[in-house]
Design an enzyme around this catalytic site. Structure first.
Site, PDB file in Angstrom:
ATOM      1  CG  HIS A 144      12.449  -2.538  10.247  1.00 21.52           C
ATOM      2  ND1 HIS A 144      12.584  -2.376   8.702  1.00 21.52           N
ATOM      3  CD2 HIS A 144      13.636  -2.974  10.886  1.00 21.52           C
ATOM      4  CE1 HIS A 144      13.664  -2.804   8.405  1.00 21.52           C
ATOM      5  NE2 HIS A 144      14.370  -3.004   9.520  1.00 21.52           N
ATOM      6  CG  ASN A 178      12.341   3.259  20.408  1.00 20.62           C
ATOM      7  OD1 ASN A 178      11.779   4.479  20.429  1.00 20.62           O
ATOM      8  ND2 ASN A 178      13.300   3.020  19.436  1.00 20.62           N
ATOM      9  CG  ASP A 179      11.963  -2.954  22.972  1.00 23.48           C
ATOM     10  OD1 ASP A 179      10.901  -3.364  22.210  1.00 23.48           O
ATOM     11  OD2 ASP A 179      13.063  -2.900  22.229  1.00 23.48           O
ATOM     12  CB  CYS A 238      19.847   5.312  23.040  1.00 20.48           C
ATOM     13  SG  CYS A 238      19.275   3.757  23.636  1.00 20.48           S
ATOM     14  NE  ARG A 246      17.915   0.695  17.003  1.00 22.41           N
ATOM     15  CZ  ARG A 246      17.372   1.904  16.992  1.00 22.41           C
ATOM     16  NH1 ARG A 246      17.959   2.820  16.186  1.00 22.41           N
ATOM     17  NH2 ARG A 246      16.547   2.178  17.651  1.00 22.41           N
ATOM     18  NE  ARG A 268      -5.486  45.367   8.703  1.00 20.70           N
ATOM     19  CZ  ARG A 268      -6.037  46.659   8.322  1.00 20.70           C
ATOM     20  NH1 ARG A 268      -6.152  47.777   9.303  1.00 20.70           N
ATOM     21  NH2 ARG A 268      -5.882  47.066   7.118  1.00 20.70           N
ATOM     22  NE  ARG A 281      20.580  -2.843  20.236  1.00 22.65           N
ATOM     23  CZ  ARG A 281      19.344  -2.523  19.648  1.00 22.65           C
ATOM     24  NH1 ARG A 281      18.660  -1.718  20.466  1.00 22.65           N
ATOM     25  NH2 ARG A 281      18.931  -2.639  18.422  1.00 22.65           N
TER      26      ARG A 281
HETATM   27  C1  PEP Z   1      14.805   1.330  22.176  1.00 21.44           C
HETATM   28  O1  PEP Z   1      14.376  -0.006  22.428  1.00 21.44           O
HETATM   29  O2  PEP Z   1      14.226   2.224  22.475  1.00 21.44           O
HETATM   30  C2  PEP Z   1      16.037   1.033  21.293  1.00 21.44           C
HETATM   31  C3  PEP Z   1      16.466   2.114  21.290  1.00 21.44           C
HETATM   32  O3  PEP Z   1      16.166  -0.086  20.462  1.00 21.44           O
HETATM   33  P1  PEP Z   1      15.671  -0.515  19.113  1.00 21.44           P
HETATM   34  O4  PEP Z   1      14.551   0.551  18.828  1.00 21.44           O
HETATM   35  O5  PEP Z   1      16.499  -1.201  18.497  1.00 21.44           O
HETATM   36  O6  PEP Z   1      14.435  -1.743  19.884  1.00 21.44           O
HETATM   37 MG    MG Z   2      14.890  -1.728  21.973  1.00 25.55          MG
END
Ligand code: PEP
Ligand code: MG
Length: 847
Positions: A426, A739-740, A802, A533, A78, A589
């Site tokens: 989105h 994210n941005d 965030c 948001r 094994r 925000r």
């Molecule tokens: C980001 O950009 O990380 C963010 C939290 O804002 P959104 O996703 O709404 O652009």
């Molecule tokens: Mg953003």
């Protein structure tokens, strides 16, 4: 003390032999523990990782000595990798069977038993060692002498050689084939996917066979004392007379229940002594191995042998219940219980999941954007989703990609499937917020909105009304319905979370846009809202029309009029949010997206809007077109909008402050946090601050009520990170929107990256999708620079993240070591984040 064999290259497993996980593997170590607990384990030899590696490289193994040390007993081999989850080649039983042994065993045990033993060995040897076609070596239902002769002939025909008769040669071939299989590319990639390092070693176990066939009561079985899906205490497994290995689990015919059972005979009735001993061994291994084990056993002529024990492979909900029960029974510490649960696995407890044991008809693969599973009828528009909800019918919203207009449809649907998009598109962001199963980036799937059909990558066509299932955990779309497991937010989960909070040393907040989100955030014990948001508040039908009126306003009076209508609605939103959060911080925000996102993209919507605003359709179309931008994500959005059309932020600030006064009068005092999005220059902050301060002063006077508030900045452009020192002068907090920030650092659209991301990851250009897993090198360097410069300029500036990365254990580790105060993530990821942060605090107590 037992006598030890001392033959180079392998070690007999005894109570004192030098066997360790990292030299001989988990199975070898576990067998040693069973031996130390005085369980009846047959004689076992262990080959170390080094020995197996040498065999794979061509060194001969000392199999003569090994075989001799077993006398004339048959043996099994094994695998024993360092972590049992990394897998390994399958077991091979009955090595040593040849014509001579067959003859002897026929006399000793009878024809059928001897034939079965030999057949099983030839089959395994032919398929796994000689690599012959498995179809030619299927085990017969009846182990007759003819069947045995047929299989021996088949072997000879296929290899032009007689079936090997020398046991030492048989063993040597088996060892070499297993050693080489482990080093093959497929096996390596498979185990690396399970977290194994590239150079993970394989140990091998050679064990004397307890045959499981023959005279008296003989057979084999598997027993465990906790359920692998629920984790509840329960004896589970099967026993099969005259069988070997794990046959009892795979052959239903004749397999016995273990405990007394009204449905049929049981091992407890058949062999009460063996059953009582098994129960005793189960309890001993739980106490002493500090785990719920699955024990593989054999009965030979009424005598019990323990061949192996492995940690019960388990679903996440079972893992939580087992760990909590072990800690409550004082067998492991609370900290250890926390460390035993993979944080990400918790999301399996929070949502419905497709039963892993049920059938699964996958027609499309995509990106697993939001976990959980749901079945419903296909709809192609937000209107159809709402109509379906009104009829009480579950629906899945299918779109090429979603826009803010679809949010109401997403609210009405039980799942979402999009052809385009990535982890921060989105659809993905909204679905995670709503706790809605979602698959995005289903490449190759055609969505024909007009004819209301989808054509899957595999060619199947589904039309509106057809039932499909979305598995957002696996990133799959399935035809029809599927069997589901319920969420498991039970006492064990709550207990684990309580222990996590006691250990955790950083804040965990939730991204929550609506009262429903905020309630979920509270349910999961988030310490506040880290990102609200506000744009999502404007997508309800009655508000959307007013919003559109405001966007189309020709004069500042008209705009003020529309904003005047929006003000009480926003105020109500905030009063409700503050009420739900009961004094916990709420970070709001200001409006972020380009105004174009609020306008109807399609003809039908534009016609409806013309009607509502009493304008010609051509007028509406022209204005919609005029607001279109080449690059809206880099266009007039965020603070740029706030500075260009300042009345919008004025209205929002007023709504926040008026709500603060109302909520503070009704409950705990509120200190709202207001956050400015998409800042790139410190002067942007100065301009907005001046106006927001003025609104605050006006509301204080009008209401005759004093209040505090905190103004902060979202750091989501590279320039804001670099200039964080200046920006922090006027900001009480900096919240990194990764994210941005990822989008802008890479210069890569978060909505379009799904098109090439899997290709990029496959080719190794990126180790992971950076929208999913924080890029600690590039984006991470900007975070570190921003944090250091911000802190240097203002010691008490509060730092947080965030973006969607906020819920990932790896990003949390990064933020914790960079000295961040809190992370904020989708409400459903809050438990994952709480556990991940707790594990870090246990592992590295000093931040
Ligand atoms: C980001 O950009 O990380 C963010 C939290 O804002 P959104 O996703 O709404 O652009
Ligand atoms: Mg953003």
């Amino acid at each position: 003390m037992q006598q030890q064999s001392n033959i180079p290259g392998f070690t007999e497993i005894t109570q004192t032999a030098p066997i360790a996980n990292n030299t001989h593997g988990g199975r070898a170590k576990c067998l040693q523990r069973l031996i130390r607990l005085d369980m009846p384990v047959p004689k076992t030899l262990a080959l170390s990782f080094d020995a197996v590696h040498a065999i794979a490289a061509g060194d001969p193994a000392n199999t003569d000595a090994m075989i001799n040390s077993f006398g004339d007993a048959l043996v099994s081999v094994r695998p024993s990798s360092e972590d049992p989850d990394w897998g390994g080649p399958g077991a091979i039983l009955n090595i040593g069977m040849n014509t001579q042994r067959h003859k002897e065993l026929t006399q000793e045990l009878g024809d059928a038993a001897a034939n079965a033993l030999y057949l099983r060995f030839i089959q395994a040897f032919a398929v796994h060692v000689a690599r012959l076609d498995p179809d030619m070596f299927e085990l017969p239902d009846n182990p007759t002498s003819e069947a045995l002769q047929d299989m021996l002939h088949a072997y000879q025909d296929e290899t032009d050689a007689e079936f090997p008769q020398d046991p030492a040669k048989q063993l040597s071939d088996v060892l070499r084939s297993m050693a080489r299989a482990w080093e093959g590319t497929t096996a390596r990639l498979l185990r690396q996917a399970k977290g194994a390092p590239a150079d993970a070693g394989l140990g091998l176990i050679v064990q004397q066979m307890a045959l499981g066939v023959g005279k008296g009561e003989c057979g084999s079985g598997v027993i465990q004392f906790a359920d692998d899906i629920t984790g509840l205490p329960r004896i589970k497994g099967r026993y099969l007379s005259q069988s070997q290995g794990r046959d009892a689990l795979t052959q239903e015919k004749g397999a016995l229940y273990l405990t007394h059972d009204d449905r049929g005979p049981s091992l407890e009735d058949l062999c009460p002594d063996c059953f009582a001993k098994l129960k005793q061994y189960g309890e001993i291994s739980r106490q002493r191995l500090r785990e719920e084990m699955q024990i593989e056993f054999t009965i030979s002529n009424n005598c019990l042998h323990i061949l192996d024990a492995v940690r019960i492979p388990r679903r996440a909900r079972a893992a939580v219940r087992i760990a909590v029960a072990l800690a409550k029974d004082g067998i492991i510490s609370r900290e250890e219980a926390l460390m035993r649960i993979e944080p990400r696995a918790l999301s399996e407890l929070l949502h419905h999941q497709i039963d892993p044991e049920g059938p699964r008809d996958v027609f499309q693969q995509g990106i697993a954007a939001s976990p959980g599973a749901a079945s419903g009828r296909i709809v192609f528009s937000a209107n159809a989703a709402q109509a379906s909800q009104a009829r009480g019918e579950d629906c899945i919203l299918v779109r090429r990609e979603t826009t803010p207009e679809d949010v109401r449809g997403m609210n009405a649907a039980v799942g979402v499937l999009t052809a385009k998009g990535g982890m921060t598109s989105h659809a993905a962001v909204i679905a995670r917020g709503l706790g809605l199963p979602c698959v995005v980036g289903a490449m190759g799937m055609e969505v024909d909105r007009r004819d209301k059909i989808i054509t899957a990558e595999d060619g199947r066509v589904f039309k509106e009304g057809d039932v499909i299932t979305i598995d957002g955990t696996a990133g799959q779309a399935l035809a029809g319905t599927a069997r589901m497991l319920e969420p498991a937010l039970d006492g064990a989960f709550r207990q684990l979370m309580e222990w996590a909070d006691q250990a955790c040393d950083m804040g965990i907040r939730a991204n929550a846009d609506t009262p429903a989100d905020a309630r979920i955030a509270r349910k999961f014990n988030a310490q506040g809202i880290g990102l609200c948001r506000t744009e999502h508040m404007f997508f309800e039908q009655e508000r959307l029309t007013v919003m559109r009126e405001m966007i189309f306003a020709d004069t500042s009076e008209d705009r003020a009029e529309a904003l005047g209508q929006l003000l009480p609605m926003q105020r109500e939103d905030f009063v409700e949010l503050f009420g739900i959060m009961q004094g916990k911080p709420v970070c709001i925000r200001l409006l972020d997206p380009p105004l174009h996102e609020f306008l109807p993209a399609h003809r039908e919507g534009q016609r409806e809007l013309a009607e509502a605003l009493d304008l010609p359709v051509s007028d509406v179309t022209r204005r919609v077109d005029a607001l279109r931008e080449y690059n809206p994500m880099l266009g007039m959005r965020g603070v740029r909008l706030g500075i260009t059309v300042p009345e919008i932020y004025d209205m929002q600030a007023r709504a926040i402050f008026e709500a603060t006064v109302i909520a503070s009068k009704n409950g705990a005092p509120v200190v709202p946090e207001i956050m400015i999005p998409l800042v790139s220059a410190t002067h942007e902050v100065d301009l907005v601050k001046t106006r927001v301060d003025a609104v605050a002063a006006a509301v204080r006077v009008e209401q005759g009520h004093d209040f505090d508030y905190r103004l902060g900045v979202m750091v989501e452009t590279p320039r804001a990170a670099l200039r964080a020192g200046d920006i922090a002068q006027n900001a009480a907090f900096l919240s990194f929107g990764t994210n941005d920030l990822t989008q802008m650092t890479y210069g890569m659209s978060r909505d379009d990256a799904g098109r090439f991301m899997s290709n990029y990851v496959q080719q190794g250009v990126f180790p992971e999708d950076p929208f999913h897993m924080l890029d600690t090198e590039g984006v991470g360097e900007l975070l570190t620079i921003g944090a250091e410069r911000g802190r240097a300029a203002r010691k008490d500036v509060v730092l947080s993240i965030c973006g969607e990365h906020g819920g990932n254990p790896e990003s949390i580790a990064f933020c914790r070591s960079a000295g961040f105060d809190y992370v904020s993530c989708s409400p459903y990821r809050v438990p994952v984040a709480r556990l991940a942060a707790a594990q870090l605090a246990v592992e590295i107590p000093d931040r």
